[in-house]
Design a protein around this motif. Sequence first.
Motif, mmCIF file in Angstrom:
data_model
loop_
_atom_site.group_PDB
_atom_site.id
_atom_site.type_symbol
_atom_site.label_atom_id
_atom_site.label_comp_id
_atom_site.label_asym_id
_atom_site.label_seq_id
_atom_site.Cartn_x
_atom_site.Cartn_y
_atom_site.Cartn_z
ATOM 1 N N SER A 1 -38.542 5.985 -27.455
ATOM 2 C CA SER A 1 -39.985 5.496 -27.850
ATOM 3 C C SER A 1 -40.940 5.821 -26.511
ATOM 4 C CB SER A 1 -40.005 4.108 -28.215
ATOM 5 O OG SER A 1 -39.116 4.036 -29.493
ATOM 6 N N SER B 1 -36.122 3.291 -30.410
ATOM 7 C CA SER B 1 -36.233 2.675 -32.115
ATOM 8 C C SER B 1 -35.034 3.368 -32.807
ATOM 9 C CB SER B 1 -37.458 2.889 -32.368
ATOM 10 O OG SER B 1 -38.113 4.081 -32.535
ATOM 11 N N ALA C 1 -34.778 3.978 -37.013
ATOM 12 C CA ALA C 1 -34.854 3.509 -38.719
ATOM 13 C C ALA C 1 -33.575 3.201 -39.289
ATOM 14 C CB ALA C 1 -35.533 5.004 -39.201
ATOM 15 N N ASP D 1 -35.978 -3.191 -41.569
ATOM 16 C CA ASP D 1 -36.068 -1.597 -41.916
ATOM 17 C C ASP D 1 -36.063 -0.858 -40.379
ATOM 18 O OD1 ASP D 1 -38.664 -2.241 -40.826
ATOM 19 O OD2 ASP D 1 -39.522 -1.969 -42.783
ATOM 20 N N ARG D 2 -36.105 -1.384 -39.531
ATOM 21 C CA ARG D 2 -36.433 -0.727 -38.027
ATOM 22 C C ARG D 2 -35.706 -1.608 -36.936
ATOM 23 N NH1 ARG D 2 -39.926 0.281 -34.166
ATOM 24 N NH2 ARG D 2 -41.655 -1.171 -34.790
ATOM 25 N N ARG E 1 -36.224 -2.130 -32.797
ATOM 26 C CA ARG E 1 -36.570 -1.632 -31.400
ATOM 27 C C ARG E 1 -35.826 -2.232 -30.358
ATOM 28 N NH1 ARG E 1 -40.155 -3.545 -27.648
ATOM 29 N NH2 ARG E 1 -40.397 -5.503 -28.712
#
Length: 144
Positions: free
Chosen positions: A30, A40, A42, A97-98, A100
């Motif tokens: 990122s 990151s 997904a 949903d993600r 980091r």
Amino acid sequence: MKTQNPHYRDQVRSIFDMAPFIADLGLVLSDLGPGWCESSLAVAPKHLQQDGYVHAGVQATMADHTAGGAAGTLVRANEMVLTAEFKINLLRPALGDRLRCRATVLKSGRTLIVAESEVYAVRDGKEKLVAKATVTLAPVEKGK
């Protein structure tokens, strides 16, 4: 922190771009700067364990590889970093949903670099800290 390589951005990008396992996992770089790196992911069904949470192995890989990116910003152009040891604390189930991750170098030495990674699950726009790792890396000359 001060980098020893004016082209550290390209070198760290290659750490992410050239690692087949990382590409297959879906981990992407990122942002980065001297002594830090962010990545990151997904979240997809392939990342989940049997109860629907992000698998510990996914979180550990993300923490380790992002720490390698952070350490990679500080080594010489003819060096790369290899993980010597890491410890991860899984603080709560990772649901979102993600993911980091932000890794920061705590100490950069001649033979060892110590970094800390924090993994956050992002769900409904809110982040929760789900894992924290300490990663020890060794700078080594490329091709050795």
